[in-house]
Design an enzyme around this catalytic site. Structure first.
Site, PDB file in Angstrom:
ATOM      1  N   GLY A  85      65.965 -23.836  11.479  1.00 28.74           N
ATOM      2  CA  GLY A  85      66.494 -23.932  10.122  1.00 28.74           C
ATOM      3  C   GLY A  85      66.112 -25.265   9.491  1.00 28.74           C
ATOM      4  O   GLY A  85      65.251 -25.342   8.625  1.00 28.74           O
ATOM      5  N   ARG A  86      66.723 -26.322  10.008  1.00 29.57           N
ATOM      6  CA  ARG A  86      66.552 -27.656   9.424  1.00 29.57           C
ATOM      7  C   ARG A  86      65.077 -28.067   9.295  1.00 29.57           C
ATOM      8  O   ARG A  86      64.666 -28.599   8.264  1.00 29.57           O
ATOM      9  CB  ARG A  86      67.272 -28.680  10.306  1.00 29.57           C
ATOM     10  CG  ARG A  86      67.311 -30.071   9.723  1.00 29.57           C
ATOM     11  CD  ARG A  86      67.823 -31.081  10.762  1.00 29.57           C
ATOM     12  NE  ARG A  86      68.947 -30.625  11.502  1.00 29.57           N
ATOM     13  CZ  ARG A  86      70.219 -30.916  11.218  1.00 29.57           C
ATOM     14  NH1 ARG A  86      70.504 -31.702  10.206  1.00 29.57           N
ATOM     15  NH2 ARG A  86      71.195 -30.435  11.968  1.00 29.57           N
ATOM     16  N   TYR A  97      79.521 -36.101   9.573  1.00 31.29           N
ATOM     17  CA  TYR A  97      78.805 -36.557  10.776  1.00 31.29           C
ATOM     18  C   TYR A  97      78.373 -38.015  10.686  1.00 31.29           C
ATOM     19  O   TYR A  97      77.564 -38.462  11.504  1.00 31.29           O
ATOM     20  CB  TYR A  97      77.516 -35.745  10.983  1.00 31.29           C
ATOM     21  CG  TYR A  97      77.631 -34.257  10.831  1.00 31.29           C
ATOM     22  CD1 TYR A  97      78.366 -33.494  11.731  1.00 31.29           C
ATOM     23  CD2 TYR A  97      76.981 -33.598   9.795  1.00 31.29           C
ATOM     24  CE1 TYR A  97      78.445 -32.122  11.593  1.00 31.29           C
ATOM     25  CE2 TYR A  97      77.056 -32.221   9.653  1.00 31.29           C
ATOM     26  CZ  TYR A  97      77.793 -31.492  10.561  1.00 31.29           C
ATOM     27  OH  TYR A  97      77.860 -30.129  10.417  1.00 31.29           O
ATOM     28  N   GLY A 123      66.889 -25.964  16.342  1.00 27.99           N
ATOM     29  CA  GLY A 123      67.377 -27.290  16.702  1.00 27.99           C
ATOM     30  C   GLY A 123      66.415 -28.435  16.517  1.00 27.99           C
ATOM     31  O   GLY A 123      66.807 -29.591  16.699  1.00 27.99           O
ATOM     32  N   GLU A 171      64.557 -19.937  16.340  1.00 28.22           N
ATOM     33  CA  GLU A 171      65.499 -19.830  15.206  1.00 28.22           C
ATOM     34  C   GLU A 171      65.619 -21.173  14.485  1.00 28.22           C
ATOM     35  O   GLU A 171      66.676 -21.782  14.500  1.00 28.22           O
ATOM     36  CB  GLU A 171      66.887 -19.443  15.731  1.00 28.22           C
ATOM     37  CG  GLU A 171      66.929 -18.188  16.583  1.00 28.22           C
ATOM     38  CD  GLU A 171      68.267 -18.019  17.328  1.00 28.22           C
ATOM     39  OE1 GLU A 171      69.134 -18.919  17.253  1.00 28.22           O
ATOM     40  OE2 GLU A 171      68.421 -16.990  17.997  1.00 28.22           O
ATOM     41  N   ARG A 176      77.468 -33.856   4.724  1.00 30.84           N
ATOM     42  CA  ARG A 176      76.961 -34.403   5.997  1.00 30.84           C
ATOM     43  C   ARG A 176      77.364 -35.856   6.265  1.00 30.84           C
ATOM     44  O   ARG A 176      77.747 -36.187   7.382  1.00 30.84           O
ATOM     45  CB  ARG A 176      75.434 -34.235   6.085  1.00 30.84           C
ATOM     46  CG  ARG A 176      74.981 -32.776   5.940  1.00 30.84           C
ATOM     47  CD  ARG A 176      73.515 -32.558   6.301  1.00 30.84           C
ATOM     48  NE  ARG A 176      73.318 -32.718   7.728  1.00 30.84           N
ATOM     49  CZ  ARG A 176      72.810 -33.793   8.286  1.00 30.84           C
ATOM     50  NH1 ARG A 176      72.401 -34.803   7.546  1.00 30.84           N
ATOM     51  NH2 ARG A 176      72.708 -33.869   9.590  1.00 30.84           N
ATOM     52  N   CYS A 230      88.731 -37.401  -4.450  1.00 26.99           N
ATOM     53  CA  CYS A 230      89.866 -38.270  -4.112  1.00 26.99           C
ATOM     54  C   CYS A 230      90.065 -38.367  -2.599  1.00 26.99           C
ATOM     55  O   CYS A 230      91.048 -37.850  -2.059  1.00 26.99           O
ATOM     56  CB  CYS A 230      91.119 -37.767  -4.793  1.00 26.99           C
ATOM     57  SG  CYS A 230      90.880 -37.711  -6.552  1.00 26.99           S
ATOM     58  N   GLU A 231      89.130 -38.966  -1.937  1.00 28.40           N
ATOM     59  CA  GLU A 231      89.196 -39.218  -0.490  1.00 28.40           C
ATOM     60  C   GLU A 231      88.386 -40.482  -0.227  1.00 28.40           C
ATOM     61  O   GLU A 231      87.273 -40.611  -0.757  1.00 28.40           O
ATOM     62  CB  GLU A 231      88.498 -38.102   0.306  1.00 28.40           C
ATOM     63  CG  GLU A 231      89.053 -36.734   0.109  1.00 28.40           C
ATOM     64  CD  GLU A 231      89.711 -36.176   1.369  1.00 28.40           C
ATOM     65  OE1 GLU A 231      89.839 -36.905   2.376  1.00 28.40           O
ATOM     66  OE2 GLU A 231      90.091 -35.010   1.299  1.00 28.40           O
ATOM     67  N   TYR A 275      71.540 -27.681   5.213  1.00 23.72           N
ATOM     68  CA  TYR A 275      72.963 -27.988   5.383  1.00 23.72           C
ATOM     69  C   TYR A 275      73.470 -28.910   4.272  1.00 23.72           C
ATOM     70  O   TYR A 275      74.374 -29.708   4.472  1.00 23.72           O
ATOM     71  CB  TYR A 275      73.237 -28.589   6.772  1.00 23.72           C
ATOM     72  CG  TYR A 275      72.689 -27.720   7.884  1.00 23.72           C
ATOM     73  CD1 TYR A 275      73.272 -26.481   8.161  1.00 23.72           C
ATOM     74  CD2 TYR A 275      71.572 -28.093   8.622  1.00 23.72           C
ATOM     75  CE1 TYR A 275      72.755 -25.658   9.145  1.00 23.72           C
ATOM     76  CE2 TYR A 275      71.044 -27.273   9.614  1.00 23.72           C
ATOM     77  CZ  TYR A 275      71.647 -26.059   9.865  1.00 23.72           C
ATOM     78  OH  TYR A 275      71.135 -25.240  10.836  1.00 23.72           O
TER      79      TYR A 275
HETATM   80  N1  LLP Z   1      70.446 -20.788  15.987  1.00 21.22           N
HETATM   81  C1  LLP Z   1      71.766 -20.927  16.156  1.00 21.22           C
HETATM   82  C2  LLP Z   1      72.468 -19.983  17.038  1.00 21.22           C
HETATM   83  C3  LLP Z   1      72.461 -21.964  15.518  1.00 21.22           C
HETATM   84  O1  LLP Z   1      73.777 -22.099  15.711  1.00 21.22           O
HETATM   85  C4  LLP Z   1      71.762 -22.862  14.673  1.00 21.22           C
HETATM   86  C5  LLP Z   1      72.448 -23.959  13.987  1.00 21.22           C
HETATM   87  C6  LLP Z   1      70.371 -22.669  14.503  1.00 21.22           C
HETATM   88  C7  LLP Z   1      69.744 -21.620  15.183  1.00 21.22           C
HETATM   89  C8  LLP Z   1      69.535 -23.543  13.613  1.00 21.22           C
HETATM   90  O2  LLP Z   1      69.508 -24.870  14.029  1.00 21.22           O
HETATM   91  P1  LLP Z   1      68.522 -25.896  13.304  1.00 21.22           P
HETATM   92  O3  LLP Z   1      67.091 -25.480  13.598  1.00 21.22           O
HETATM   93  O4  LLP Z   1      68.791 -25.850  11.846  1.00 21.22           O
HETATM   94  O5  LLP Z   1      68.861 -27.197  13.875  1.00 21.22           O
HETATM   95  N2  LLP Z   1      75.722 -28.566   9.754  1.00 21.22           N
HETATM   96  C9  LLP Z   1      74.982 -29.304  10.754  1.00 21.22           C
HETATM   97  C10 LLP Z   1      74.054 -28.421  11.554  1.00 21.22           C
HETATM   98  C11 LLP Z   1      74.758 -27.275  12.216  1.00 21.22           C
HETATM   99  C12 LLP Z   1      73.824 -26.359  12.968  1.00 21.22           C
HETATM  100  C13 LLP Z   1      74.520 -25.113  13.388  1.00 21.22           C
HETATM  101  N3  LLP Z   1      73.698 -24.174  14.093  1.00 21.22           N
HETATM  102  C14 LLP Z   1      74.252 -30.454  10.058  1.00 21.22           C
HETATM  103  O6  LLP Z   1      74.395 -30.620   8.852  1.00 21.22           O
HETATM  104  O7  LLP Z   1      73.592 -31.240  10.714  1.00 21.22           O
END
Ligand code: LLP
Length: 430
Positions: free
Chosen positions: A291-292, A332, A248, A289, A328, A359-360, A387
């Site tokens: 990601g981003r 969002y 997150g 965990e 995105r 086409c949106e 993402y």
């Molecule tokens: N762990 C779980 C259980 C999750 O659901 C997620 C993200 C992460 C870890 C990783 O979160 P991060 O570190 O990447 O923030 N599509 C959206 C983001 C959706 C995130 C979903 N879950 C966007 O483009 O902002």
């Protein structure tokens, strides 16, 4: 803010000609070789972002599991597996990708609210490190499946701490109104259930409150809430080895100032250490965990201006990337900074909306940006490594873009081919 140097990682820069390059390789050369729209990633930026997490705390007491959903392309997973990353997976498909890329099942945590039987069975057979269970129903199912296979499932239960992550409502997951996890008031009962069912071994407590979080306090509040819950578990005679605080951590898209990886991990670890020493017990292992914050800044979407449509109320620049390539902004109202690859335009600066060919009317990628544009100009949409391609679709029968990874020595390789027209109809029949 919004200066190029604040938004783009250090591997991107301008050459003496003013042209944007990655590790010295001009982006125009990459666009010429592989076409646009195209996702381009800096390997160094990904490694450095991962290492900022992995070096913050001692390796024996921490596990960084890269959230595969942020960018699941094999070349990215391979790079992170070589760095020693674990992985956070949410489907059989993500597990398949991790193994194909050389990752280990034992270093995976399996999250997600709706795991199907075949996915659970696969995870158990392959020896996934921990299954993060999100409901009592799922726990019963896991127990039955593990018992049937004569295996013991390693489990954590995801608690929903009812904490506001102060992010976009679509990507907030730690509030009561969100579908995720077991409400913290019910969680003890679910742990007691886990103790009583066959085929389960309780390993930890899991939590993930949302994404693109840009301040420290929601993470620290979550840590406190999880630790208070571990006290409740101890009082009930249930011990755990690890706490998984999810991912997150946000990145800077525009003017956000998220804490650094090191600052976040060190603050959390010191909270946990103080808690443990007050109880005269060793601190639990920490699992994260992210990601981003590992891949987000490292990637850009390279796109070409197809047509210009200046008007009375709006100036539209139609680019060759659409909402199907980068969802995105439409989904969002997310902001991605826009930079011109070359700075030689003689056109006056105007306010442009960058819109795609889909086409949106919702097919916009950036709005009201001051740019001097001509037809054929190359642009980048920044901070698109997370993402971006992972949420791309074939809407309007548009093949998904190619993905290119640029190494520190300036060499680059295609890690995913641009889809062909045949790819579009694969599996279809008349
Ligand atoms: N762990 C779980 C259980 C999750 O659901 C997620 C993200 C992460 C870890 C990783 O979160 P991060 O570190 O990447 O923030 N599509 C959206 C983001 C959706 C995130 C979903 N879950 C966007 O483009 O902002």
């Amino acid at each position: 803010m919004s200066l190029e140097s604040d938004i783009l990682p250090a591997s991107f820069g301008r050459r003496s000609t003013g042209e944007l390059a990655c590790e010295g390789t001009p982006l125009s050369a990459i666009a010429k070789a592989h076409g646009t729209p195209l996702y381009l990633y800096s390997a160094r930026a990904i490694r450095e972002a991962y290492q900022a997490f992995s070096s913050a705390l001692p390796a024996q007491s921490t596990q960084i599991c890269y959230a595969v959903k942020a960018n699941p392309t094999l070349g990215i997973l391979d790079l992170l597996a070589r760095e020693g990353a674990g992985f956070d997976i949410v489907s059989e498909g993500e597990l398949f990708r991790v193994l194909k890329a050389g990752g280990q099942a034992a270093r995976c945590v399996f999250s997600g609210v709706g795991k199907r039987d075949h996915e659970i069975v696969e995870a158990l057979k392959l020896g996934v490190g921990c299954i993060n269970v999100e409901s009592a129903d799922e726990l019963h199912r896991l127990s039955a499946l593990a018992s049937g296979l004569q295996r013991v499932a390693p489990v954590s239960i995801r608690i929903n701490p009812d904490i506001d992550s102060l992010t976009h409502p679509y990507i907030s997951t730690g509030l009561k109104e969100n579908k995720f996890g077991v409400p913290v008031e019910q969680a003890l009962g679910v742990y007691q259930l886990a103790q009583s069912l066959p085929g389960l071994k309780v390993l930890g407590v899991d939590c993930h409150i949302g994404s693109q979080i840009t301040s420290l306090s929601p993470f620290l509040d979550t840590t406190d809430r999880v630790l208070a819950f571990v006290d409740e578990l101890s009082a009930a005679g249930i011990s755990i080895d690890h706490i998984d605080l999810g991912g997150g951590l946000g990145i800077c898209y525009h003017d956000e100032t998220p804490p650094s990886a090191g600052a976040l991990l060190k603050s959390v670890a010191s909270r946990v250490a103080a808690w443990a020493s007050a109880r005269n017990r060793p601190p639990p292992k920490l699992v994260f965990e992210f990601g981003r914050a590992i891949v987000g800044r490292a990637g850009v979407l390279l796109t070409e201006v197809v047509f210009l449509k200046p008007g009375d109320t709006k100036n539209f620049a139609i680019i060759d990337a659409g909402m199907n390539d980068l969802l995105r902004p439409s989904l969002y109202e997310a902001w991605h900074e826009v930079f011109a690859v070359k700075l030689d335009s003689r056109e006056p600066q105007r306010q442009w909306d960058l819109v795609g060919p889909v086409c949106e009317s919702g097919d916009w990628l950036a709005r009201d940006r001051g740019l001097s544009l001509s037809q054929g100009d190359l642009l980048v949409l920044a901070s698109a490594g997370a993402y971006g391609c992972s949420m791309a679709s074939n809407y309007n029968s548009r093949p998904r873009p190619a993905e290119v990874l640029v190494e520190q020595d300036g060499t680059h390789r295609v890690i995913r081919l641009r889809e062909s027209l045949d790819d579009l109809i694969r599996g279809e029949t008349v």
